[in-house]
Design an enzyme around this catalytic site. Sequence first.
Site, PDB file in Angstrom:
ATOM      1  N   LYS A   1       0.803  -1.194  -0.059  1.00 43.22           N
ATOM      2  CA  LYS A   1      -0.144  -0.008  -0.079  1.00 43.22           C
ATOM      3  C   LYS A   1       0.882   1.397  -0.083  1.00 43.22           C
ATOM      4  O   LYS A   1       1.840   1.239   0.652  1.00 43.22           O
ATOM      5  CB  LYS A   1      -0.842  -0.150   1.420  1.00 43.22           C
ATOM      6  CG  LYS A   1      -1.974   1.167   1.349  1.00 43.22           C
ATOM      7  CD  LYS A   1      -2.957   0.916   2.460  1.00 43.22           C
ATOM      8  CE  LYS A   1      -3.965   1.916   2.640  1.00 43.22           C
ATOM      9  NZ  LYS A   1      -4.929   1.663   3.807  1.00 43.22           N
TER      10      LYS A   1
ATOM     11  N   SER B   1      -9.943  -1.146   6.856  1.00 44.72           N
ATOM     12  CA  SER B   1      -9.363  -0.818   5.326  1.00 44.72           C
ATOM     13  C   SER B   1      -8.355  -2.133   5.026  1.00 44.72           C
ATOM     14  O   SER B   1      -8.257  -2.132   4.002  1.00 44.72           O
ATOM     15  CB  SER B   1      -8.322   0.326   5.748  1.00 44.72           C
ATOM     16  OG  SER B   1      -9.242   1.601   5.750  1.00 44.72           O
TER      17      SER B   1
ATOM     18  N   SER C   1      -9.958   1.172   2.641  1.00 43.40           N
ATOM     19  CA  SER C   1      -8.955   1.897   1.719  1.00 43.40           C
ATOM     20  C   SER C   1      -8.031   1.170   1.224  1.00 43.40           C
ATOM     21  O   SER C   1      -7.452   2.023   0.139  1.00 43.40           O
ATOM     22  CB  SER C   1      -8.167   3.229   2.777  1.00 43.40           C
ATOM     23  OG  SER C   1      -7.748   2.536   3.679  1.00 43.40           O
TER      24      SER C   1
END
Lengths: 100, 473
Positions: free
Chosen positions: B77, B176, B152
């Site tokens: 990420k 997330s 997310s």
Amino acid sequence: MPEPISRNTVAKVARLARLDLTEAEVDRMTDQLAGMLEHFRDVDALDLSNVQPLNQPIPLTNVLRDDVEQPSLDRDEVLGNAPAAQDGRFRVPPIIGFEE
Amino acid sequence: MTRRTVVDIATQVAAGSLSASTVLEENLAAIAAREHEIHAFNLVTADKARERAAQIDADVKAGKKVGRLAGVTIALKDNLCTRGVETTCSSKILAGWKPPYDATVVRRLADEGAVVVGKTNLDEFAMGSSTENSAFGPTRNPLDTSRVPGGSSGGSAAAVAAGFSAASFGSDTGGSIRQPAALCGLVGVKPTYGMVSRQGLVAFGSSLDQIGPFTTTVADAALLMEVIAGHDPLDSTSLPQPAPQLVNVLARGVKGLRIGRVADMPEGSSPDVLARLDAAFDALRAAGATVVDVKLPSMSFGLTAYYLVAPAEASSNLARFDGVRYGLRVDAKDLNAMYGATRAAGFGDEVKRRIMLGTYALSAGYYDAYYGKALKVRRLIADDFAKAYEQCDAILTPTSPTVAFKFGDKTSNPLTMYLCDVFTIPTNLAGHAAMSVPFGTGDAGLPVGVQVLAPALGEATMFQVAAELERSS
């Protein structure tokens, strides 16, 4: 819970947060924050008078490392990321003297 | 393309029966074929990855000892710091920033021979549940490109679901990792707070954030957790203990375990998701577990507490993006004007909204009414869990109230998007362990994730239950 959030309060909070919002953004934000804060009133149903706040889920206290010298980040690598640098320092616009 | 698991790659590369370069080229071919429609990545680091894979293959050939993840391709990420490799948090305010250090997790993965294929897209600063809030455009769900991958960490989930990497890593502040894992049919783990170092994870909600893996199997997640967990002196909230042993609990089964069913669960889940949850309880019962009803009366207040605590912490953490040390600067006549102009130009709408909400909740005159109350609700939720765990060893809930939804479905009103996280948020507030495991399909043939919750440091039990669900699904 306090009064519904006003446009003036939103503008003040934006200044505190160092966010230059447009007039349209202040309007939209006032509506959206008011909506959220209204929703958050659901907790008024709870009796919280004898409840201790929980700041950290698993508290650890006074976490210190031994006071031993260690290498720090490479200065040139760090300053190489800065929008402006000079003489081994971050360069910023004037700090005082331009208040309106 | 056949799906290679983390365990298979690591075993075969170390044994010399599979080359790291072969694995990498399969992933790069998948990226070349589909990345243009998925947009999982902000950056693909193909050259660095090829060098790394070649080095591992050379080490194997030379008879050198290789790590536990030799040749395992991973995606990170884009809020995990990678030294010298652009790290943006999918925000214009950090565009171009090359961190001068690696996150602890990134270093530990590299030390064990993992090969980083790229940095994945996210909702800006990890604020969102659909990856629609990225400054660089949305990520699409590889299983149905008209739908969101969740968020997310949507890019990390999409990367594994599309076969772009064997595994990936995300951060979980309110769901997330788990929610995108559920929406993309993957395993996703939110470890106990403090189990995995946050050093080098760009902070969102410091008392809530944890890093964890996305994988296609429970065994892969267990192995990756063993590599990344354990004390780190560079994170003052890191728990002073070694990584848990998880790989060796997977075959234990669930005989004798007590599994909690939340009798007063918040409403709003769709029937297809609830049907899979019922099937999960049946499967565990059939495997020898007992199912007990527990109550979590404060659970439905979790959203309120979270959407005050997380923005409050975010407003403080994001103060550092001021145009002085990194990223964007919008020039202005003095320092204060430069701050205001830079932050206005650099942050997107959702980030601005949360900074405003958090600043307001922390400001004089409102602190007690909002932030102070939220912290008390947080205590009630932790107390509820403590009581529930007197009666059971783990709890099952849905991960997400629905399967993957369509683009634009929840963007008009922020509150509808926030409701995606109703089942995942309470764990972050309590600091406990949780993971999502794929358990069959629901509407439109899309995957449904079942969430396994366990108390703080309950990872071994959690993985036992997850492995049983995987065997029964």
